[in-house]
Design an enzyme around this catalytic site. Structure first.
Site, short mmCIF file in Angstrom:
data_model
loop_
_atom_site.label_atom_id
_atom_site.label_comp_id
_atom_site.label_asym_id
_atom_site.label_seq_id
_atom_site.Cartn_x
_atom_site.Cartn_y
_atom_site.Cartn_z
N ARG A 102 0.85 -1.20 0.00
CA ARG A 102 0.00 0.00 0.00
C ARG A 102 0.88 1.24 0.00
O ARG A 102 1.74 1.38 0.87
CB ARG A 102 -0.91 0.00 1.24
CG ARG A 102 -1.69 1.27 1.41
CD ARG A 102 -2.65 1.22 2.61
NE ARG A 102 -3.32 2.50 2.74
CZ ARG A 102 -3.22 3.30 3.80
NH1 ARG A 102 -2.54 2.94 4.88
NH2 ARG A 102 -3.83 4.47 3.83
N HIS A 146 -2.99 10.96 1.14
CA HIS A 146 -2.40 10.71 2.46
C HIS A 146 -1.77 12.03 2.91
O HIS A 146 -0.57 12.13 3.11
CB HIS A 146 -1.39 9.56 2.39
CG HIS A 146 -1.12 8.89 3.71
ND1 HIS A 146 -1.25 7.53 3.90
CD2 HIS A 146 -0.71 9.39 4.89
CE1 HIS A 146 -0.93 7.22 5.16
NE2 HIS A 146 -0.59 8.34 5.78
N GLU A 191 -7.26 8.23 6.85
CA GLU A 191 -7.50 8.83 8.17
C GLU A 191 -8.05 10.26 8.11
O GLU A 191 -7.36 11.22 8.49
CB GLU A 191 -6.20 8.81 8.99
CG GLU A 191 -5.64 7.41 9.19
CD GLU A 191 -4.55 7.35 10.26
OE1 GLU A 191 -4.09 8.40 10.71
OE2 GLU A 191 -4.17 6.23 10.62
N ASN A 317 -7.28 1.57 10.15
CA ASN A 317 -5.96 1.75 10.76
C ASN A 317 -6.12 1.65 12.26
O ASN A 317 -6.95 2.37 12.85
CB ASN A 317 -5.37 3.12 10.41
CG ASN A 317 -4.93 3.21 8.95
OD1 ASN A 317 -5.05 2.23 8.21
ND2 ASN A 317 -4.42 4.36 8.55
N TYR A 319 -4.01 1.65 15.93
CA TYR A 319 -2.76 1.83 16.68
C TYR A 319 -2.95 1.58 18.16
O TYR A 319 -2.16 0.89 18.78
CB TYR A 319 -2.17 3.22 16.42
CG TYR A 319 -1.55 3.26 15.04
CD1 TYR A 319 -0.26 2.78 14.83
CD2 TYR A 319 -2.26 3.72 13.94
CE1 TYR A 319 0.30 2.76 13.57
CE2 TYR A 319 -1.70 3.70 12.67
CZ TYR A 319 -0.42 3.22 12.49
OH TYR A 319 0.14 3.18 11.24
N GLU A 373 -3.34 -0.29 8.21
CA GLU A 373 -2.14 0.10 8.97
C GLU A 373 -2.23 -0.47 10.37
O GLU A 373 -3.29 -0.44 11.00
CB GLU A 373 -2.02 1.63 9.11
CG GLU A 373 -1.52 2.34 7.89
CD GLU A 373 -1.41 3.85 8.09
OE1 GLU A 373 -1.13 4.31 9.22
OE2 GLU A 373 -1.61 4.57 7.10
C1 FCB Z 1 -0.94 6.96 11.03
C2 FCB Z 1 -0.63 7.55 9.66
C3 FCB Z 1 0.67 7.06 9.08
C4 FCB Z 1 1.75 6.94 10.14
C5 FCB Z 1 1.26 6.17 11.34
C6 FCB Z 1 2.30 5.97 12.41
O1 FCB Z 1 -1.83 7.78 11.71
O2 FCB Z 1 -1.65 7.22 8.74
O3 FCB Z 1 1.02 7.90 8.02
O4 FCB Z 1 2.23 8.18 10.46
O5 FCB Z 1 0.15 6.83 11.89
#
Ligand code: FCB
Length: 468
Positions: A102, A146, A191, A317, A319, A373
């Site tokens: 990607r 992006h 995002e 995404n 995290y 992600e």
């Molecule tokens: C996300 C972003 C990506 C990267 C990661 C760590 O929020 O989409 O570009 O910075 O965090």
């Protein structure tokens, strides 16, 4: 085109390789056979070459030049120099055994003024990139936005202007006309919460505006509208392609099992998650978010059918989670989390990925999901043996893939997983802070040499074994 061959030595570490093979066998019990394993990057974070071949200034070039905006005054001017070194980077992807990658397209390379004249040299770069990937059996998953908006559009109002949404559709059409005969997977936006709230509400991302919820809601609405226009362009130019949008999702956990904290967590979820999920997947804004609804542009009701037109997949995404407690007036406040923590201060909470995916499956009509992600920042160092033994990242990936497998056992339609990121890169306002190395591959900041980390070698072995 010929690509350099790259040595990935996972077999040099027999225990790690064996662990990867056992883990692949475990995953096979839960993941679909054709599950897609990939890795992800974005243009501004890796390409560099910001003034080359007709590329115009983006809002991130401008933002990075503002004193104090980005850690250490860093910028993506050189980044990983991927614009020139992409053959080596593709060879690394190939050596890992990945069949999906990607990346994003830089709008300022394609239509430098934002609208109007098309820069063929910009398109040529992505043409070469796509051909080189396909040549080694890697499917491109292409993100159209992006975060690197052409500065020329910002000068005309950026995402505050409805026109930006319209010209985003034109830009999408130009790109898909050129690459759509080969690219089968398109992602309109990455995002949108970050583009709108971080960029226009809090001012910590480009374009650096601190206009609070009023600015963020306006920008977010035009971004969502632009997603609708881009979907129409993709449908017209590549009717066979799969297209969707990537949203960053944070499961909200109430600090206490009290009515007040549960209500606050629900409001946090409304602002952070449902504000984007509902328009795209249901064609409406969440009714309970009354304060935000008042900030929408007058056209919002009329725009919703376009925003809510069917997508083929949702990109997620993930995290970390958030823990929420109620403030005195019921407002959501972030409460302390429990850890464990990565070097960059993020809490590691793998079950949040399962919870997120399961919730999407239960609450929304979604046919297909990709985790577009997931990754973690550590201060990785080169060991005395010249290698990077990032067992913390291997563990992170293992735990999160296990969470995906658990979600699949609960019938969630997850079709793929993209590790963030292929290589250490420019981490937005955190610049090249050593703690923000997210790569499967280490990048030496002075020489730009790429060195696969043990997590990347492990991931490659998992992916290859999964297929065998
Ligand atoms: C996300 C972003 C990506 C990267 C990661 C760590 O929020 O989409 O570009 O910075 O965090």
């Amino acid at each position: 085109m010929a690509v350099t061959s790259v040595d990935i030595h996972v077999t040099d570490e027999p225990a790690l390789a064996e662990h990867a093979r056992d883990f692949a066998a475990e995953l096979k019990e839960s993941l679909p056979k054709d599950f897609v394993f990939g890795t992800a990057t974005s243009a501004y974070q890796i390409e560099g070459a910001v003034r080359e071949d007709g590329r115009s200034e983006s809002i991130w070039d401008r933002f990075c030049a503002v004193p104090g905006a980005v850690f250490n005054g860093d910028s993506g001017e050189i980044a990983c120099d991927h614009y020139h070194r992409y053959p080596e980077d593709i060879a690394i992807i190939q050596a890992m055994g990945l069949r999906a990658y990607r990346f994003s397209i830089a709008w300022p390379r394609i239509i430098p003024n934002g609208d109007g004249v098309v820069n063929e040299r910009g398109l040529d770069f992505y043409d070469r990139l796509v051909d080189s990937l396909l040549h080694v059996g890697v499917q491109p998953y292409v993100t159209l936005f992006h975060w690197d908006l052409p500065q020329a559009l910002q000068d005309r109002g950026g995402w505050y202007s409805r026109d930006t949404a319209v010209v985003f559709g034109d830009y999408a059409r130009v790109v898909v006309d050129r690459l759509g005969d080969r690219v089968r997977h398109w992602i309109t936006h990455n995002e949108p919460w970050c583009s709108s709230w971080l960029g226009h509400g809090y001012g910590v991302h480009a374009p650096g505006l601190k206009d609070g919820d009023a600015g963020a809601v306006k920008a977010a609405h035009h971004i969502l509208l632009s997603h609708g226009y881009a979907m129409e362009a993709i449908r017209a130019a590549a009717p066979e392609a799969d297209a969707g949008i990537t949203i960053d999702l944070y499961p909200m956990f109430p600090l206490h099992d009290s009515e007040a904290d549960r209500g606050a967590a629900r409001r946090a979820d409304g602002q952070r998650n449902r504000w984007f999920l509902d328009p795209v997947l249901r064609g409406s804004y969440p009714e309970d978010m009354t304060a935000l609804l008042e900030l929408l542009p007058d056209s919002a009701q009329d725009d919703l059918p376009r925003i809510g037109a069917p997508i083929d997949f949702l990109g997620v995404n993930y995290y970390e989670r958030q823990v929420i407690r109620s403030g005195p007036h019921g407002e959501p406040l972030q409460a302390p989390k429990e850890g464990p923590w990565a070097d960059n201060g993020r809490e590691i909470f793998p079950d949040g990925l399962r919870v997120t995916v399961k919730r999407l499956h239960e609450d929304y009509p979604i046919k297909k999901l990709y985790v577009t992600e997931n990754g973690i920042g550590y201060h990785d160092v080169i060991g005395p043996d010249g290698r990077i033994h990032d067992s913390h990242r291997t563990q992170f990936l293992e735990q999160h893939l296990r969470a995906v497998a658990a979600a699949c056992r609960e019938d969630a339609p997850v079709s793929g997983y993209f590790a963030w990121s292929l290589m250490d890169n420019f981490e937005w306002s955190k610049g090249y802070d050593e703690r923000e190395r997210y790569g499967l591959v280490y990048v030496d900041r002075s020489s730009l040499e790429r060195i696969p980390k043990s997590s990347g070698e492990w991931y490659g072995e998992v992916v290859r074994s999964f297929r065998s």
